[in-house]
Scaffold this motif. Structure first.
Motif, PDB file in Angstrom:
ATOM      1  N   GLU A 110       0.817  -1.208   0.000  1.00  0.00           N
ATOM      2  CA  GLU A 110       0.000   0.000   0.000  1.00  0.00           C
ATOM      3  C   GLU A 110       0.856   1.266   0.000  1.00  0.00           C
ATOM      4  O   GLU A 110       0.472   2.289  -0.568  1.00  0.00           O
ATOM      5  N   LEU A 111       2.019   1.215   0.658  1.00  0.00           N
ATOM      6  CA  LEU A 111       2.881   2.391   0.702  1.00  0.00           C
ATOM      7  C   LEU A 111       3.444   2.752  -0.661  1.00  0.00           C
ATOM      8  O   LEU A 111       3.911   3.886  -0.857  1.00  0.00           O
ATOM      9  N   ASN A 112       3.431   1.809  -1.593  1.00  0.00           N
ATOM     10  CA  ASN A 112       3.990   2.052  -2.921  1.00  0.00           C
ATOM     11  C   ASN A 112       2.929   2.376  -3.969  1.00  0.00           C
ATOM     12  O   ASN A 112       3.258   2.480  -5.163  1.00  0.00           O
ATOM     13  N   LYS A 113       1.674   2.522  -3.576  1.00  0.00           N
ATOM     14  CA  LYS A 113       0.607   2.737  -4.555  1.00  0.00           C
ATOM     15  C   LYS A 113       0.217   4.201  -4.695  1.00  0.00           C
ATOM     16  O   LYS A 113      -0.853   4.522  -5.168  1.00  0.00           O
ATOM     17  N   GLY A 114       1.089   5.085  -4.307  1.00  0.00           N
ATOM     18  CA  GLY A 114       0.848   6.506  -4.471  1.00  0.00           C
ATOM     19  C   GLY A 114       1.497   7.028  -5.732  1.00  0.00           C
ATOM     20  O   GLY A 114       1.139   6.664  -6.855  1.00  0.00           O
ATOM     21  N   ASP A 115       2.481   7.881  -5.541  1.00  0.00           N
ATOM     22  CA  ASP A 115       3.218   8.462  -6.670  1.00  0.00           C
ATOM     23  C   ASP A 115       4.156   7.427  -7.267  1.00  0.00           C
ATOM     24  O   ASP A 115       5.079   6.951  -6.613  1.00  0.00           O
ATOM     25  N   ARG A 116       3.924   7.074  -8.548  1.00  0.00           N
ATOM     26  CA  ARG A 116       4.775   6.095  -9.238  1.00  0.00           C
ATOM     27  C   ARG A 116       5.539   6.726 -10.397  1.00  0.00           C
ATOM     28  O   ARG A 116       6.136   6.016 -11.208  1.00  0.00           O
ATOM     29  N   ILE A 117       5.535   8.058 -10.474  1.00  0.00           N
ATOM     30  CA  ILE A 117       6.133   8.735 -11.622  1.00  0.00           C
ATOM     31  C   ILE A 117       7.342   9.575 -11.229  1.00  0.00           C
ATOM     32  O   ILE A 117       8.320   9.654 -11.972  1.00  0.00           O
ATOM     33  N   SER A 118       7.319  10.170 -10.062  1.00  0.00           N
ATOM     34  CA  SER A 118       8.342  11.149  -9.686  1.00  0.00           C
ATOM     35  C   SER A 118       9.736  10.540  -9.641  1.00  0.00           C
ATOM     36  O   SER A 118       9.930   9.371  -9.283  1.00  0.00           O
ATOM     37  N   ILE A 119      10.705  11.353 -10.014  1.00  0.00           N
ATOM     38  CA  ILE A 119      12.127  11.007  -9.973  1.00  0.00           C
ATOM     39  C   ILE A 119      12.846  12.143  -9.252  1.00  0.00           C
ATOM     40  O   ILE A 119      12.565  13.317  -9.517  1.00  0.00           O
ATOM     41  N   PRO A 120      13.733  11.826  -8.297  1.00  0.00           N
ATOM     42  CA  PRO A 120      14.244  10.511  -7.903  1.00  0.00           C
ATOM     43  C   PRO A 120      13.331   9.820  -6.895  1.00  0.00           C
ATOM     44  O   PRO A 120      12.644  10.488  -6.112  1.00  0.00           O
ATOM     45  N   ARG A 121      13.360   8.510  -6.899  1.00  0.00           N
ATOM     46  CA  ARG A 121      12.531   7.746  -5.961  1.00  0.00           C
ATOM     47  C   ARG A 121      13.037   7.879  -4.529  1.00  0.00           C
ATOM     48  O   ARG A 121      12.273   7.699  -3.577  1.00  0.00           O
TER      49      ARG A 121
END
Length: 523
Positions: free
Chosen positions: A360-371
């Motif tokens: 669930e913690l990874n289902k937010g912003d999946r586009i921004s760089i840097p991770r």
């Protein structure tokens, strides 16, 4: 013995000679060819005084046991002990005393024979603690620690102390995205060791299973850390030049090259070459290229010798090569070392792995760089705990969480979806997936025990390793196909955009009935 003269009587008819010391000895004598000395056995006298039922000497009523009028001794020619004459017994005790007395004597002064004494010492030594040199713990009995000099906290402190002029200069060098990282600590070194054990150093893939593979590439380093990608190689520098450059730094800073001294120089806010060089040495030493040395190394000095080219080097590629060397050294380490050292950029590998977990913690912003701007020590710790589980041997291992799909994320344009997450192929295409023997035979292996089970497990592991290596080659080929498909898609998208632009232009011209201009555009 003559009672008047005190000399021994040579009368063998009244004394029987034996070849050992007699029992119940009452008197001993020491003699040579000229003189002799004799004495009563003290223990025997005390025993007779305490025991009224003991044997009496003579036939008279005196029971003191001290009369020796009828006692005779025999002298020997070889100077041996003089055996006393047996005394006459008046009465014999009905109860035998030998066993009880022998037991009491044995308890009072136990004597262990040589062979039994050796066996007893051996038994006691076998129960003693194992030598400390045969254990994996230190001399103080504590478990060894993993030595790692990677400390992102120092890098964050250096970033926060930058002035506006310094930030502008670093952005001009192409390092602007890197300044956005938020990872402040490596909370799971055990997970990092687990990941290092699963790196294929030949093809640089992180292989957890046949459907959980992440390629370690310059693109992924750029996505995770925001380092400038592309550029050339580092120029060769002689050792003497590095030594001279380090001496010059000593002269400019006035003391030893410590991280705290470098941070102090950065905090002055000057956008000169020395301050920027100190900043990048902190970044290289504490994050990107950590070594076993706590102080600034010669490699840190070498990487910052030419600050004019700091933005022209492919740093992402250098990080990948450093992780390759670190993984190779770690996998060939001596497992008996109590405090092993591990190098490499651990934040990159941890964030790259944890960011692909289906959580669930990874289902937010999946586009921004840097991770790394989306991760802190609390998020790393939470995802690490979720991915950890106990295997059938009671050992804590990692890899319990499936990967999520990379479709629609920042990883999609660089890696095909086959590298992470479940397969999205149709039912007819699923037959092309290659399972591992270890997974297929997990239930049947319970029929084997002992040496056969061990040999079978070794054979299966060798086959799976071979298959995994071949699958990595297949995945590399698919990645190249995917990249080519991306190029084709981009070209097709450009054509579609151009067509729509032309249609819009034609519609405007047709609405104005400017046919001559429309024909001119078509031609």
């Amino acid at each position: 013995m003559d009672s008047t003269t005190g000399h021994p009587i040579d009368n063998q008819s009244k004394m029987r000679r034996i070849d050992h010391i007699p029992e119940r000895t009452t008197r001993v004598a020491f003699m040579n060819s000229q003189v002799y000395y004799d004495m009563n056995v003290v223990g025997h006298q005390a025993h007779e005084e305490k025991c009224p039922n003991s044997e009496e000497v003579g036939s008279g009523p005196d029971k003191s046991g001290t009369a020796h009028n009828n006692e005779q001794e025999q002298s020997t020619d070889d100077g041996d002990f003089v055996n006393p004459l047996p005394r006459k017994r008046r009465a014999i005790s009905k109860a035998p005393l030998s066993r009880k007395r022998h037991a009491e004597d044995a308890e009072a002064s136990p004597v262990i024979p040589p062979k039994k004494r050796l066996a007893s010492a051996t038994r006691h030594s076998s129960r003693s603690p194992r030598p400390e040199t045969q254990t994996i713990r230190g001399k103080d009995g504590k478990k060894g620690k993993l030595m790692s000099r990677c400390n992102p906290k120092d890098v964050l402190e250096a970033i926060r102390s930058l002035s506006d002029d310094q930030v502008a200069e670093i952005r001009r060098l192409g390092w602007g995205k890197f300044l956005e990282i938020k990872i402040d600590a490596v909370e799971s070194r055990e997970l990092y060791c687990f990941l290092m054990d699963h790196i294929d150093i030949v093809h640089m893939n992180l292989i957890l299973s046949h459907d959980k593979i992440l390629p370690i590439s310059a693109q992924s380093v750029h996505i995770v850390l925001g380092l400038p990608i592309g550029g050339g190689e580092l120029t060769f520098t002689k050792t003497k030049e590095i030594t001279n450059a380090k001496k010059d730094l000593f002269d400019m800073l006035g003391e030893k090259l410590l991280i705290e001294r470098l941070k102090l120089e950065v905090s002055k806010g000057l956008a000169d070459e020395l301050s920027l060089r100190c900043f990048f040495m902190i970044v290289f030493n504490r994050l990107l290229f950590p070594t076993s040395s706590y102080d600034v190394s010669n490699n840190d000095v070498r990487l910052t010798m030419d600050m004019s080219k700091i933005g022209e080097v492919d740093w992402c590629k250098l990080v990948v090569e450093d992780i390759r060397a670190a993984a190779s050294q770690w996998q060939r380490r001596d497992c008996k070392v109590i405090n092993p050292t591990i190098s490499g950029c651990s934040p990159y590998l941890l964030i790259y792995y944890l960011d692909n977990l289906n959580h669930e913690l990874n289902k937010g912003d999946r586009i921004s760089i840097p991770r790394a701007a989306l991760f802190d020590k609390h998020k790393v710790e939470h995802l690490t705990m979720h991915d950890r589980f106990t295997d059938r041997h009671g050992k804590l291992v990692y890899g319990g969480t499936q990967f999520m799909s990379q479709v629609g994320s920042c990883y999609q344009s660089h890696h095909p979806a086959i590298f992470a997450g479940p397969s999205h192929c149709s039912t007819s295409d699923k037959s092309t997936e290659v399972p591992l023997l270890n997974d297929l035979l997990s239930g049947a292996r319970t029929f084997l025990t002992g040496r056969s089970a061990k040999e079978f497990s070794t054979m299966v592991s060798e086959v799976d390793s071979y298959i995994s290596a071949k699958l990595a080659i297949v995945y590399d080929a698919k990645q190249k196909i995917h990249e080519n498909m991306c190029v084709i898609d981009d070209a097709q998208q450009a054509i579609v955009s151009r067509q729509r632009q032309l249609a819009k232009e034609f519609r405007r011209l047709l609405e104005g009935r400017d046919l001559n201009h429309t024909f001119l555009i078509l031609h």
